[in-house]
Design an enzyme around this catalytic site. Structure first.
Site, PDB file in Angstrom:
ATOM      1  N   LYS A 227      -7.855 -11.876   7.382  1.00  0.00           N
ATOM      2  CA  LYS A 227      -7.799 -10.914   8.724  1.00  0.00           C
ATOM      3  C   LYS A 227      -9.007 -10.048   8.810  1.00  0.00           C
ATOM      4  CE  LYS A 227      -4.825  -6.966   7.171  1.00  0.00           C
ATOM      5  NZ  LYS A 227      -5.671  -5.910   7.441  1.00  0.00           N
TER       6      LYS A 227
ATOM      7  N   VAL B 178       0.692  -1.136  -0.063  1.00  0.00           N
ATOM      8  CA  VAL B 178      -0.132   0.054  -0.038  1.00  0.00           C
ATOM      9  C   VAL B 178       0.821   1.245  -0.180  1.00  0.00           C
ATOM     10  CG1 VAL B 178      -1.639   1.187   1.264  1.00  0.00           C
ATOM     11  CG2 VAL B 178      -2.009  -1.031   1.021  1.00  0.00           C
TER      12      VAL B 178
ATOM     13  N   PHE C 225     -16.509 -10.824  -8.690  1.00  0.00           N
ATOM     14  CA  PHE C 225     -16.423 -11.412  -7.406  1.00  0.00           C
ATOM     15  C   PHE C 225     -17.504 -12.772  -7.316  1.00  0.00           C
ATOM     16  CE2 PHE C 225     -13.606  -8.124  -6.539  1.00  0.00           C
ATOM     17  CZ  PHE C 225     -12.745  -8.789  -5.623  1.00  0.00           C
ATOM     18  N   LEU C 226     -17.848 -13.121  -8.420  1.00  0.00           N
ATOM     19  CA  LEU C 226     -18.934 -14.339  -8.438  1.00  0.00           C
ATOM     20  C   LEU C 226     -18.089 -15.401  -9.367  1.00  0.00           C
ATOM     21  CD1 LEU C 226     -22.676 -13.067  -9.030  1.00  0.00           C
ATOM     22  CD2 LEU C 226     -21.556 -14.354  -7.208  1.00  0.00           C
TER      23      LEU C 226
ATOM     24  N   ASP D 115      10.278   3.251   5.842  1.00  0.00           N
ATOM     25  CA  ASP D 115      10.329   2.035   6.289  1.00  0.00           C
ATOM     26  C   ASP D 115      11.356   1.888   7.424  1.00  0.00           C
ATOM     27  OD1 ASP D 115       8.164  -0.332   4.973  1.00  0.00           O
ATOM     28  OD2 ASP D 115       9.757  -1.063   6.656  1.00  0.00           O
TER      29      ASP D 115
ATOM     30  N   PHE E 242      -8.464   1.008  -0.980  1.00  0.00           N
ATOM     31  CA  PHE E 242      -9.129  -0.247  -1.757  1.00  0.00           C
ATOM     32  C   PHE E 242      -8.449  -0.756  -2.951  1.00  0.00           C
ATOM     33  CE2 PHE E 242     -11.995   2.691   0.019  1.00  0.00           C
ATOM     34  CZ  PHE E 242     -12.991   1.884   0.847  1.00  0.00           C
TER      35      PHE E 242
ATOM     36  N   CYS F 166      -5.873  -9.452   2.882  1.00  0.00           N
ATOM     37  CA  CYS F 166      -6.999  -8.825   3.523  1.00  0.00           C
ATOM     38  C   CYS F 166      -8.178  -9.448   3.982  1.00  0.00           C
ATOM     39  CB  CYS F 166      -7.126  -7.745   2.311  1.00  0.00           C
ATOM     40  SG  CYS F 166      -5.871  -6.494   2.035  1.00  0.00           S
TER      41      CYS F 166
HETATM   42  N1  LIG Z   1      -2.015  -5.358   0.299  1.00  0.00           N
HETATM   43  C1  LIG Z   1      -3.137  -4.888   0.041  1.00  0.00           C
HETATM   44  O1  LIG Z   1      -3.539  -5.224  -1.037  1.00  0.00           O
HETATM   45  C2  LIG Z   1      -3.926  -3.851   0.803  1.00  0.00           C
HETATM   46  C3  LIG Z   1      -4.909  -3.309  -0.094  1.00  0.00           C
HETATM   47  C4  LIG Z   1      -5.835  -2.386   0.878  1.00  0.00           C
HETATM   48  C5  LIG Z   1      -5.461  -2.144   2.411  1.00  0.00           C
HETATM   49  N2  LIG Z   1      -4.267  -2.897   2.633  1.00  0.00           N
HETATM   50  C6  LIG Z   1      -3.977  -2.532   4.513  1.00  0.00           C
HETATM   51  O2  LIG Z   1      -2.703  -1.640   4.362  1.00  0.00           O
HETATM   52  C7  LIG Z   1      -1.994  -1.948   5.256  1.00  0.00           C
HETATM   53  C8  LIG Z   1      -0.688  -2.491   4.877  1.00  0.00           C
HETATM   54  O3  LIG Z   1      -0.701  -3.499   3.995  1.00  0.00           O
HETATM   55  P1  LIG Z   1       0.554  -3.815   3.083  1.00  0.00           P
HETATM   56  O4  LIG Z   1       0.090  -5.219   2.353  1.00  0.00           O
HETATM   57  O5  LIG Z   1       0.912  -2.723   2.463  1.00  0.00           O
HETATM   58  O6  LIG Z   1       1.629  -4.313   4.376  1.00  0.00           O
HETATM   59  P2  LIG Z   1       3.034  -4.746   4.214  1.00  0.00           P
HETATM   60  O7  LIG Z   1       3.263  -5.712   5.162  1.00  0.00           O
HETATM   61  O8  LIG Z   1       3.412  -5.220   2.867  1.00  0.00           O
HETATM   62  O9  LIG Z   1       4.205  -3.397   4.504  1.00  0.00           O
HETATM   63  C9  LIG Z   1       3.885  -2.707   5.809  1.00  0.00           C
HETATM   64  C10 LIG Z   1       5.334  -2.153   5.920  1.00  0.00           C
HETATM   65  O10 LIG Z   1       5.165  -1.351   7.145  1.00  0.00           O
HETATM   66  C11 LIG Z   1       6.489  -1.209   7.507  1.00  0.00           C
HETATM   67  N3  LIG Z   1       6.700  -0.938   9.073  1.00  0.00           N
HETATM   68  C12 LIG Z   1       5.857  -1.569  10.148  1.00  0.00           C
HETATM   69  N4  LIG Z   1       6.317  -1.020  11.189  1.00  0.00           N
HETATM   70  C13 LIG Z   1       7.105   0.227  10.895  1.00  0.00           C
HETATM   71  C14 LIG Z   1       7.425   1.425  11.453  1.00  0.00           C
HETATM   72  N5  LIG Z   1       7.220   1.602  12.881  1.00  0.00           N
HETATM   73  N6  LIG Z   1       8.041   2.362  10.822  1.00  0.00           N
HETATM   74  C15 LIG Z   1       8.276   2.344   9.455  1.00  0.00           C
HETATM   75  N7  LIG Z   1       7.923   1.017   8.740  1.00  0.00           N
HETATM   76  C16 LIG Z   1       7.145   0.340   9.585  1.00  0.00           C
HETATM   77  C17 LIG Z   1       7.029  -2.744   7.382  1.00  0.00           C
HETATM   78  O11 LIG Z   1       8.592  -2.869   7.513  1.00  0.00           O
HETATM   79  C18 LIG Z   1       6.496  -3.282   6.268  1.00  0.00           C
HETATM   80  O12 LIG Z   1       7.404  -2.877   5.046  1.00  0.00           O
HETATM   81  C19 LIG Z   1      -2.838  -3.014   6.079  1.00  0.00           C
HETATM   82  O13 LIG Z   1      -3.553  -2.463   7.212  1.00  0.00           O
HETATM   83  C20 LIG Z   1      -3.738  -3.710   5.098  1.00  0.00           C
HETATM   84  O14 LIG Z   1      -4.908  -4.425   5.565  1.00  0.00           O
HETATM   85  C21 LIG Z   1      -3.439  -3.844   2.167  1.00  0.00           C
END
Ligand SMILES: NC(=O)c1ccc[n+]([C@@H]2O[C@H](COP(=O)([O-])OP(=O)(O)OC[C@H]3O[C@@H](n4cnc5c(N)ncnc54)[C@H](O)[C@@H]3O)[C@@H](O)[C@H]2O)c1
Length: 432
Positions: free
Chosen positions: A266, A11, A252-253, A30, A152, A263
């Site tokens: 969880k 994201v 989604f069908l 990060d 999204f 996502c």
């Molecule tokens: N992956 C998807 O398709 C998607 C889509 C929509 C929403 N989301 C939501 O977005 C959020 C992130 O998802 P993601 O898939 O990108 O996660 P991810 O695990 O790919 O990335 C999260 C990043 O945050 C970093 N991080 C954690 N603690 C940190 C800190 N204190 N300082 C700096 N960096 C830190 C981690 O090292 C990691 O690189 C979640 O809540 C997820 O539910 C994800």
């Protein structure tokens, strides 16, 4: 505008890059030093179509930078997006918000002028209230605004989804931040995205309700597919017949394996946990989770049936192991339960995935990675098409598989039964 994305995962990296491409100055932060080092050398740590090119372009023109220094990056920015993970807690089913709160504490000591702090991560209702409390300990409320702006985007389609979203949801309890964010998203709104302004709590819930609804849709058609298998009906006819009703919609069908990914599993658990806290019973979502959990077992039962319950020493090829096509994300993929179960029963498994070898299977007995479709299916008794990658959509099995007794189990209904049967193989699919 000067933006800071905290958390450079799917994201943070995608949305940060796209915001930079819209002309903003973006710092992606990060705590993972290796990840930032790779990114600073133009190595993209995730597989997402089109992302490398866009990162490189904006990195070169200095619109996009990478850092491990959270405090400085926050100080240098006007808008801070929190994009860290919100996985399920190790114990229980609620969301683990420790990454969110740790980041909030760090932001708290770096507020040197008015800042908008946004949760782009998926967070349960009232998380914004908690962040506000943390920030208020060290800062006057005039110095910041906490907003929910759920994301999204879908992995595999992430850049398109960010650039042409159906809607942009902003949950803010003050006008100032709403105006600033409407301006930030202006280029997307002018291309047709709906701008939805709600309270912060409503925005938090919109994300969970949306994901739970999509998970319900998938689970619903999967159960209908079970009925189709027993009644000699093609589930695709049902999907088309239902989906053409505009109140239902065709997306989604598609029947297939259990839903997975980072996502839906969880988020469905977390919304139930939130509802429990408020003494509300989300019985529909509870049964969706139960049905989805059973789904992998059901498809495994089908594998046993196909192989006449003789699994020991059977050579099984998996085509695709990620939870869906066009991503390298393995989180909660149904292959994670299927492959180890089949291996325990004595099967010898070879797999191929366009995104390469997976650490998740490295230590599992009799499971090996092959670097081509040909090598993975060679000598197989059963080929399971697990993920709907385009790479698997026009395989000439006749050319690749000499063993005419080999069976194809197409869990994504990519092929028509006739096409495979004319190649001389037994063929099974889902719900038809
Ligand atoms: N992956 C998807 O398709 C998607 C889509 C929509 C929403 N989301 C939501 O977005 C959020 C992130 O998802 P993601 O898939 O990108 O996660 P991810 O695990 O790919 O990335 C999260 C990043 O945050 C970093 N991080 C954690 N603690 C940190 C800190 N204190 N300082 C700096 N960096 C830190 C981690 O090292 C990691 O690189 C979640 O809540 C997820 O539910 C994800």
């Amino acid at each position: 505008m000067k933006l800071c994305m905290i958390g450079t995962g799917y994201v943070g990296l995608v949305s940060g890059t796209c915001f930079a491409d819209l002309g903003n100055n973006v710092i992606c932060v990060d705590k993972d030093k290796k990840k930032i080092k790779h990114l600073s050398n133009a190595n993209i740590p995730i597989y997402e179509p089109g992302l490398s090119e866009l990162v490189l372009k904006n990195y070169k023109n200095k619109k996009l930078t990478f850092s491990t220094n959270l405090k400085k990056s926050v100080k240098d920015s006007d808008i801070i997006f929190i994009c860290v993970g919100t996985p399920t807690k190790k114990k229980g089913s609620s969301a683990d918000l420790s990454q969110i709160y740790n980041v909030s504490k760090e932001i708290s000591s770096s507020i040197n002028k008015f800042k908008i702090i946004i949760t782009k991560s998926t967070v349960p209702v009232t998380t914004g209230d908690q962040i506000e409390k943390i920030l208020s300990k060290k800062n006057s409320k005039k110095k910041f605004s906490v907003v929910s702006n759920p994301e999204f985007l879908r992995e595999g389609e992430a850049i398109r989804d960010f650039t042409y979203p159906d809607r942009i949801v902003i949950g803010s309890n003050d006008k100032k931040s709403n105006n600033i964010l409407k301006n930030l998203y202006g280029p997307l709104i002018s291309k047709g995205a709906q701008y939805v302004h709600t309270t912060r709590r409503a925005a938090e819930l919109i994300k969970y309700a949306s994901n739970s609804f999509l998970a319900t849709k998938i689970t619903f058609i999967n159960e209908i597919a079970n009925l189709c298998e027993k009644t000699g009906i093609n589930v695709e006819d049902i999907s088309i017949g239902m989906g053409l009703d505009k109140r239902i919609g065709g997306r989604f069908l598609r029947a297939g394996p259990a839903y997975g990914g980072s996502c839906f599993p969880k988020d469905t658990k977390a919304i139930i946990s939130t509802a429990d806290k408020f003494k509300v019973n989300l019985s529909v979502i509870k049964s969706v989770i139960k049905s989805n959990k059973n789904r992998s077992n059901l498809l495994l039962d089908r594998v046993y049936e196909i192989l006449n319950k003789k699994i020991k020493n059977k050579k099984i090829a998996f085509l695709g192991v990620t939870f869906k096509a066009n991503t390298d994300d393995m989180r909660d993929s149904s292959s994670l339960s299927m492959i180890p179960t089949l291996s325990k029963k004595g099967a010898k498994i070879k797999y191929f995935d366009p995104t390469g070898l997976k650490d998740e299977f490295k230590k599992i007995k009799n499971v090996s990675y092959e670097n081509s479709i040909r090598k993975s299916v060679e000598g197989s008794d059963l080929v399971i098409i697990h993920t709907e990658w385009n790479d698997f959509k026009s395989i000439n099995f006749k050319n690749l598989i000499k063993n005419k007794k080999c069976i194809i189990y197409d869990m994504r209904n990519i092929y028509s039964a006739n096409k495979i049967k004319t190649q001389g193989f037994k063929y099974y699919s889902v719900g038809r």
